[in-house]
Design a protein around this motif. Sequence first.
Motif, PDB file in Angstrom:
ATOM      1  N   ALA A 151       0.830  -1.211   0.000  1.00 46.95           N
ATOM      2  CA  ALA A 151       0.000   0.000   0.000  1.00 46.95           C
ATOM      3  C   ALA A 151       0.863   1.259   0.000  1.00 46.95           C
ATOM      4  CB  ALA A 151      -0.937  -0.006   1.201  1.00 46.95           C
ATOM      5  N   GLY A 152       2.046   1.171   0.581  1.00 49.49           N
ATOM      6  CA  GLY A 152       2.939   2.326   0.649  1.00 49.49           C
ATOM      7  C   GLY A 152       3.721   2.585  -0.625  1.00 49.49           C
ATOM      8  N   GLY A 153       3.603   1.705  -1.606  1.00 49.05           N
ATOM      9  CA  GLY A 153       4.275   1.915  -2.880  1.00 49.05           C
ATOM     10  C   GLY A 153       5.501   1.053  -3.106  1.00 49.05           C
ATOM     11  N   ASP A 154       5.896   0.286  -2.086  1.00 48.81           N
ATOM     12  CA  ASP A 154       7.032  -0.615  -2.289  1.00 48.81           C
ATOM     13  C   ASP A 154       6.625  -1.744  -3.240  1.00 48.81           C
ATOM     14  OD1 ASP A 154       8.563   0.875  -0.545  1.00 48.81           O
ATOM     15  OD2 ASP A 154       8.096  -0.382   1.184  1.00 48.81           O
ATOM     16  N   ALA A 155       7.601  -2.273  -3.965  1.00 55.10           N
ATOM     17  CA  ALA A 155       7.306  -3.340  -4.921  1.00 55.10           C
ATOM     18  C   ALA A 155       8.500  -4.268  -5.052  1.00 55.10           C
ATOM     19  CB  ALA A 155       6.950  -2.755  -6.280  1.00 55.10           C
ATOM     20  N   GLY A 156       8.221  -5.466  -5.505  1.00 56.85           N
ATOM     21  CA  GLY A 156       9.261  -6.439  -5.790  1.00 56.85           C
ATOM     22  C   GLY A 156       8.876  -7.243  -7.009  1.00 56.85           C
ATOM     23  N   VAL A 157       9.850  -7.520  -7.855  1.00 51.94           N
ATOM     24  CA  VAL A 157       9.581  -8.294  -9.065  1.00 51.94           C
ATOM     25  C   VAL A 157      10.475  -9.521  -9.120  1.00 51.94           C
ATOM     26  CG1 VAL A 157       8.825  -6.283 -10.378  1.00 51.94           C
ATOM     27  CG2 VAL A 157      11.203  -6.985 -10.480  1.00 51.94           C
ATOM     28  N   SER A 158      10.005 -10.500  -9.836  1.00 51.44           N
ATOM     29  CA  SER A 158      10.733 -11.743 -10.041  1.00 51.44           C
ATOM     30  C   SER A 158      10.433 -12.219 -11.449  1.00 51.44           C
ATOM     31  CB  SER A 158      10.257 -12.770  -9.012  1.00 51.44           C
ATOM     32  OG  SER A 158      10.807 -14.021  -9.271  1.00 51.44           O
ATOM     33  N   LYS A 159      11.424 -12.813 -12.098  1.00 52.95           N
ATOM     34  CA  LYS A 159      11.188 -13.394 -13.421  1.00 52.95           C
ATOM     35  C   LYS A 159      12.163 -14.519 -13.669  1.00 52.95           C
ATOM     36  CE  LYS A 159      14.006 -10.091 -15.962  1.00 52.95           C
ATOM     37  NZ  LYS A 159      14.061  -9.158 -17.083  1.00 52.95           N
ATOM     38  N   GLY A 160      11.809 -15.392 -14.615  1.00 48.63           N
ATOM     39  CA  GLY A 160      12.687 -16.490 -14.990  1.00 48.63           C
ATOM     40  C   GLY A 160      12.692 -17.653 -14.012  1.00 48.63           C
ATOM     41  N   LYS A 161      11.637 -17.799 -13.225  1.00 52.40           N
ATOM     42  CA  LYS A 161      11.565 -18.873 -12.227  1.00 52.40           C
ATOM     43  C   LYS A 161      10.857 -20.093 -12.808  1.00 52.40           C
ATOM     44  CE  LYS A 161      13.706 -16.333  -9.475  1.00 52.40           C
ATOM     45  NZ  LYS A 161      15.114 -16.602  -9.322  1.00 52.40           N
ATOM     46  N   LEU A 162      11.173 -21.264 -12.266  1.00 53.48           N
ATOM     47  CA  LEU A 162      10.617 -22.510 -12.794  1.00 53.48           C
ATOM     48  C   LEU A 162       9.209 -22.814 -12.293  1.00 53.48           C
ATOM     49  CD1 LEU A 162      13.778 -24.798 -12.699  1.00 53.48           C
ATOM     50  CD2 LEU A 162      12.802 -23.553 -14.640  1.00 53.48           C
ATOM     51  N   SER A 163       8.765 -22.154 -11.226  1.00 50.26           N
ATOM     52  CA  SER A 163       7.404 -22.400 -10.735  1.00 50.26           C
ATOM     53  C   SER A 163       6.732 -21.083 -10.347  1.00 50.26           C
ATOM     54  CB  SER A 163       7.420 -23.342  -9.521  1.00 50.26           C
ATOM     55  OG  SER A 163       7.897 -22.666  -8.374  1.00 50.26           O
ATOM     56  N   LYS A 164       5.429 -21.122 -10.341  1.00 49.50           N
ATOM     57  CA  LYS A 164       4.625 -19.970  -9.949  1.00 49.50           C
ATOM     58  C   LYS A 164       4.923 -19.597  -8.490  1.00 49.50           C
ATOM     59  CE  LYS A 164      -0.255 -18.631  -9.782  1.00 49.50           C
ATOM     60  NZ  LYS A 164      -1.627 -19.084 -10.087  1.00 49.50           N
ATOM     61  N   ASN A 165       4.990 -20.606  -7.620  1.00 45.00           N
ATOM     62  CA  ASN A 165       5.258 -20.352  -6.199  1.00 45.00           C
ATOM     63  C   ASN A 165       6.626 -19.720  -5.989  1.00 45.00           C
ATOM     64  OD1 ASN A 165       2.786 -21.308  -5.359  1.00 45.00           O
ATOM     65  ND2 ASN A 165       3.529 -23.367  -4.942  1.00 45.00           N
ATOM     66  N   GLU A 166       7.626 -20.187  -6.709  1.00 40.53           N
ATOM     67  CA  GLU A 166       8.969 -19.636  -6.580  1.00 40.53           C
ATOM     68  C   GLU A 166       8.992 -18.168  -7.005  1.00 40.53           C
ATOM     69  OE1 GLU A 166      13.542 -20.609  -8.091  1.00 40.53           O
ATOM     70  OE2 GLU A 166      11.859 -21.693  -8.973  1.00 40.53           O
ATOM     71  N   ALA A 167       8.304 -17.851  -8.095  1.00 41.80           N
ATOM     72  CA  ALA A 167       8.244 -16.470  -8.572  1.00 41.80           C
ATOM     73  C   ALA A 167       7.521 -15.585  -7.565  1.00 41.80           C
ATOM     74  CB  ALA A 167       7.546 -16.418  -9.935  1.00 41.80           C
ATOM     75  N   ALA A 168       6.396 -16.053  -7.034  1.00 42.32           N
ATOM     76  CA  ALA A 168       5.628 -15.275  -6.054  1.00 42.32           C
ATOM     77  C   ALA A 168       6.447 -15.043  -4.789  1.00 42.32           C
ATOM     78  CB  ALA A 168       4.323 -15.994  -5.725  1.00 42.32           C
ATOM     79  N   ARG A 169       7.086 -16.082  -4.304  1.00 40.43           N
ATOM     80  CA  ARG A 169       7.884 -15.974  -3.074  1.00 40.43           C
ATOM     81  C   ARG A 169       9.008 -14.938  -3.237  1.00 40.43           C
ATOM     82  NH1 ARG A 169       8.244 -20.992  -2.098  1.00 40.43           N
ATOM     83  NH2 ARG A 169       9.985 -21.425  -3.481  1.00 40.43           N
ATOM     84  N   GLU A 170       9.720 -15.003  -4.361  1.00 40.40           N
ATOM     85  CA  GLU A 170      10.819 -14.056  -4.570  1.00 40.40           C
ATOM     86  C   GLU A 170      10.313 -12.622  -4.689  1.00 40.40           C
ATOM     87  OE1 GLU A 170      14.596 -14.786  -6.893  1.00 40.40           O
ATOM     88  OE2 GLU A 170      13.555 -13.387  -8.245  1.00 40.40           O
ATOM     89  N   SER A 171       9.175 -12.413  -5.369  1.00 39.15           N
ATOM     90  CA  SER A 171       8.654 -11.048  -5.492  1.00 39.15           C
ATOM     91  C   SER A 171       8.248 -10.491  -4.123  1.00 39.15           C
ATOM     92  CB  SER A 171       7.475 -10.992  -6.478  1.00 39.15           C
ATOM     93  OG  SER A 171       6.335 -11.637  -5.962  1.00 39.15           O
ATOM     94  N   LEU A 172       7.675 -11.333  -3.257  1.00 43.81           N
ATOM     95  CA  LEU A 172       7.324 -10.899  -1.903  1.00 43.81           C
ATOM     96  C   LEU A 172       8.576 -10.556  -1.089  1.00 43.81           C
ATOM     97  CD1 LEU A 172       4.473 -13.437  -1.089  1.00 43.81           C
ATOM     98  CD2 LEU A 172       4.233 -10.937  -1.314  1.00 43.81           C
ATOM     99  N   GLU A 173       9.606 -11.375  -1.201  1.00 39.88           N
ATOM    100  CA  GLU A 173      10.864 -11.105  -0.487  1.00 39.88           C
ATOM    101  C   GLU A 173      11.470  -9.784  -0.935  1.00 39.88           C
ATOM    102  OE1 GLU A 173      13.343 -14.512  -1.247  1.00 39.88           O
ATOM    103  OE2 GLU A 173      12.126 -15.820   0.039  1.00 39.88           O
ATOM    104  N   ARG A 174      11.474  -9.537  -2.219  1.00 37.79           N
ATOM    105  CA  ARG A 174      12.052  -8.291  -2.749  1.00 37.79           C
ATOM    106  C   ARG A 174      11.223  -7.075  -2.333  1.00 37.79           C
ATOM    107  NH1 ARG A 174      14.544  -9.727  -8.709  1.00 37.79           N
ATOM    108  NH2 ARG A 174      16.117 -11.164  -7.906  1.00 37.79           N
ATOM    109  N   CYS A 175       9.927  -7.212  -2.295  1.00 38.67           N
ATOM    110  CA  CYS A 175       9.064  -6.111  -1.865  1.00 38.67           C
ATOM    111  C   CYS A 175       9.325  -5.771  -0.396  1.00 38.67           C
ATOM    112  CB  CYS A 175       7.593  -6.489  -2.082  1.00 38.67           C
ATOM    113  SG  CYS A 175       6.405  -5.238  -1.541  1.00 38.67           S
ATOM    114  N   SER A 176       9.439  -6.784   0.433  1.00 35.07           N
ATOM    115  CA  SER A 176       9.618  -6.549   1.872  1.00 35.07           C
ATOM    116  C   SER A 176      11.010  -6.005   2.202  1.00 35.07           C
ATOM    117  CB  SER A 176       9.335  -7.822   2.664  1.00 35.07           C
ATOM    118  OG  SER A 176      10.286  -8.810   2.349  1.00 35.07           O
TER     119      SER A 176
END
Length: 158
Positions: A62-87
């Motif tokens: 909500a504050g505008g922070d973001a995280g992106v992920s690409k090139g991952k072998l699974s949907k869960n792996e991509a989602a997890r990495e994007s959350l880690e980068r956002c936090s």
Amino acid sequence: MFGLCALPFTSLAEGRCPPGQYPIGGQGAGGCAPVPASGGDSQSPVPTGRWIKTWGAIATSAGGDAGVSKGKLSKNEAARESLERCSKWGATDCKVGLTYKNQCVAAVAADKGLGTKLNTGATIEAATERATEDCRRAGSGTCKLEYSGCSEPYFEKF
């Protein structure tokens, strides 16, 4: 000679048999059998590898922070990495806004507190156009491209 070219031409199979078969037997006891597959020197092509499709994800807070992920072998792996980068920016309310497979994505920031619009496409241009259209439809006066990228397949050789 010209007259022969104008006549209808019908394809005849082997003797009395339908296409793909040949006559067998004889002495009044004839039949048909399938033409054997060629077992000659030609071989079917052998694959030298395979295409691996990859996933990407975008997480936002909500504050505008973001995280992106690409090139991952699974949907869960991509989602997890994007959350880690956002936090990593300090946000505690990061949520995955979009996951995508084997395509491109664009994030377009809207004004007037309308947030960021995310969309996908076959190319970065297509994804950007879609996200910008979403931004305009939401009523934003200014739409600014914040991120674009593609989660592309790669070839794995055998």
